[in-house]
Design a protein around this motif. Structure first.
Motif, PDB file in Angstrom:
ATOM      1  N   GLY A 142       7.235   1.609  -7.934  1.00  0.00           N
ATOM      2  CA  GLY A 142       8.287   1.454  -6.941  1.00  0.00           C
ATOM      3  C   GLY A 142       9.626   1.021  -7.489  1.00  0.00           C
ATOM      4  N   SER A 145      12.679   3.489  -7.447  1.00  0.00           N
ATOM      5  CA  SER A 145      13.239   3.946  -6.177  1.00  0.00           C
ATOM      6  C   SER A 145      14.165   2.888  -5.605  1.00  0.00           C
ATOM      7  N   THR A 148      12.979   1.577  -2.108  1.00  0.00           N
ATOM      8  CA  THR A 148      11.832   0.683  -2.254  1.00  0.00           C
ATOM      9  C   THR A 148      12.273  -0.691  -2.731  1.00  0.00           C
ATOM     10  N   THR A 151      14.074  -2.595   0.078  1.00  0.00           N
ATOM     11  CA  THR A 151      13.126  -3.111   1.078  1.00  0.00           C
ATOM     12  C   THR A 151      12.361  -4.308   0.532  1.00  0.00           C
ATOM     13  N   ILE A 222       7.102  -1.405   2.397  1.00  0.00           N
ATOM     14  CA  ILE A 222       7.760  -1.257   1.096  1.00  0.00           C
ATOM     15  C   ILE A 222       7.295   0.036   0.425  1.00  0.00           C
ATOM     16  N   ALA A 223       5.992   0.288   0.494  1.00  0.00           N
ATOM     17  CA  ALA A 223       5.454   1.506  -0.116  1.00  0.00           C
ATOM     18  C   ALA A 223       6.015   2.758   0.548  1.00  0.00           C
ATOM     19  N   ALA A 225       8.989   3.124   1.856  1.00  0.00           N
ATOM     20  CA  ALA A 225      10.446   3.196   1.835  1.00  0.00           C
ATOM     21  C   ALA A 225      10.966   4.443   1.130  1.00  0.00           C
ATOM     22  N   ASP A 226      10.211   4.969   0.152  1.00  0.00           N
ATOM     23  CA  ASP A 226      10.669   6.153  -0.582  1.00  0.00           C
ATOM     24  C   ASP A 226       9.838   7.398  -0.269  1.00  0.00           C
ATOM     25  N   GLU A 233      -0.485   3.422  -4.434  1.00  0.00           N
ATOM     26  CA  GLU A 233      -0.052   2.493  -3.392  1.00  0.00           C
ATOM     27  C   GLU A 233      -1.156   2.257  -2.374  1.00  0.00           C
TER      28      GLU A 233
END
Length: 262
Positions: A142, A145, A148, A151, A222-223, A225-226, A233
Motif C-alpha cells: 500500500g 499508492s 492508500t 487514508t 485503507i485497503a 482506497a486504491d 490484503e
C-alpha cells in the motif's frame, strides 16, 4: 454498554463507545460485593456478640471502578475473621478476602475486577491496535499508492497519532520489510500474523462486537482506497478478523460492507 472518553476523531470515538465495561467478574459473578441490609435489632446484637473482620492492605494501584465509572486508586485487602464478645475479639474464625476496595467510593469488589484495563490503558491499547492494523495493510504494497497512504495517515491521526505523516509510514514499512523479509512474502506471513494477534488479542475481550467490527472496517477502507482488495490484503484482513474473534462469515460481510461509502 458504552464508555465515553475524549474523542480523537469520529473513527476513534466509534471504537471507544464500543468498550465493554466490567459489570461482572469471571464466571459471571458480580464484581461488586454487596451486603444484605441489617435490622436495628441485629445490629445491636452484633455489638454484644458476633463476628468482626480485621482488614490488612497487601497492595494498591489504579483500576477501573465499576461503581464510579472511571479510573480510581484501590487497595487490595485480606482479612481475618474473629468471634467478638462485648467488643472484644476472642476466637479466630479464618481468613476473609482478598477483596479490592475503591479509594473513592469505598465499595468492595471481587479481585477479578482488576482484569479490566483502566481507561488510560484501554486508550493506549486502541491506539496500538489501529496502528498495527494500518501497518499490516500497508505492508502488502500500500505504500506505493497515494490514496492508500492518505487514508492510512487520516486513520492514524483520528486514533490519536496526531504527528503521523506518510513519510513516517513509508519508512516504517520499509524498515519492517528489510528486518523481517516481509516484502518477499505474498500473503500474511507468520511474523505479521503474530503481531496482529499480540496487538488485537488482548483488546478483543474488552470491545463489544460493534467495536471489533469498526476496527476491522478501518483496515478494510485503507485497503480499498486504491481499488479492489488484493489477495494479500484479504489475507491480512482475515488474520486481523481472527485476532479480533470475528468469525469468517462476518469478516466476509464486513469486507463487502466496507465498499459502501459511509
Amino acid at each position: 454498554m458504552w464508555l465515553t472518553s475524549r474523542q480523537h476523531g469520529n473513527a476513534a470515538g466509534e471504537l471507544r463507545r464500543c468498550v465493554v465495561l466490567p459489570d461482572h467478574g469471571r464466571n459471571g459473578r458480580q464484581a461488586r460485593i454487596s451486603a444484605k441490609p441489617v435490622s436495628r435489632g441485629r445490629a445491636l446484637c452484633r455489638r454484644v456478640i458476633g463476628m468482626n473482620t480485621a482488614w490488612d492492605a497487601v497492595g494498591d494501584g489504579e483500576f477501573f471502578c465499576p461503581a464510579c465509572g472511571g479510573d480510581r486508586n484501590y487497595q487490595r485487602l485480606t482479612g481475618r475473621r474473629r468471634f467478638v464478645l462485648l467488643g472484644l475479639p476472642l476466637v479466630p474464625r479464618g481468613a476473609a478476602g482478598p477483596v479490592v476496595q475503591c479509594a473513592a467510593c469505598q465499595d468492595l469488589f471481587d479481585p477479578d475486577v482488576l482484569d479490566h484495563p483502566t481507561t488510560t490503558r484501554l486508550s493506549a491499547m486502541l491506539r496500538d491496535a489501529v496502528h498495527t492494523v494500518v501497518i499490516a495493510v500497508l505492508s502488502t504494497g500500500g505504500t506505493t499508492s497515494r490514496p492508500t497512504l492518505d487514508t492510512a495517515v487520516a486513520t492514524l491521526r483520528a486514533a490519536g497519532h496526531e504527528d503521523c505523516t506518510d513519510e513516517q509510514l513509508v519508512a516504517l514499512v520499509d524498515a519492517l520489510a528489510a528486518d523481517t523479509g516481509r516484502a518477499t512474502e505474498p500473503d500474511c506471513g507468520p511474523g505479521l500474523a503474530i503481531e496482529l494477534h499480540e496487538a488485537l488479542g488482548p483488546l478483543a475481550p474488552h470491545l463489544a462486537p460493534a467495536g471489533r467490527e469498526a476496527l476491522l472496517l478501518q483496515g478494510a477502507r485503507i485497503a480499498l482506497a486504491d481499488g479492489p482488495y488484493t489477495p494479500a490484503e484479504r489475507d491480512v484482513l482475515a488474520t486481523a478478523g481472527c485476532a479480533l474473534t470475528i468469525c469468517a462469515e462476518d469478516v466476509t460481510r464486513l469486507l463487502v460492507a466496507a465498499r459502501t461509502p459511509s
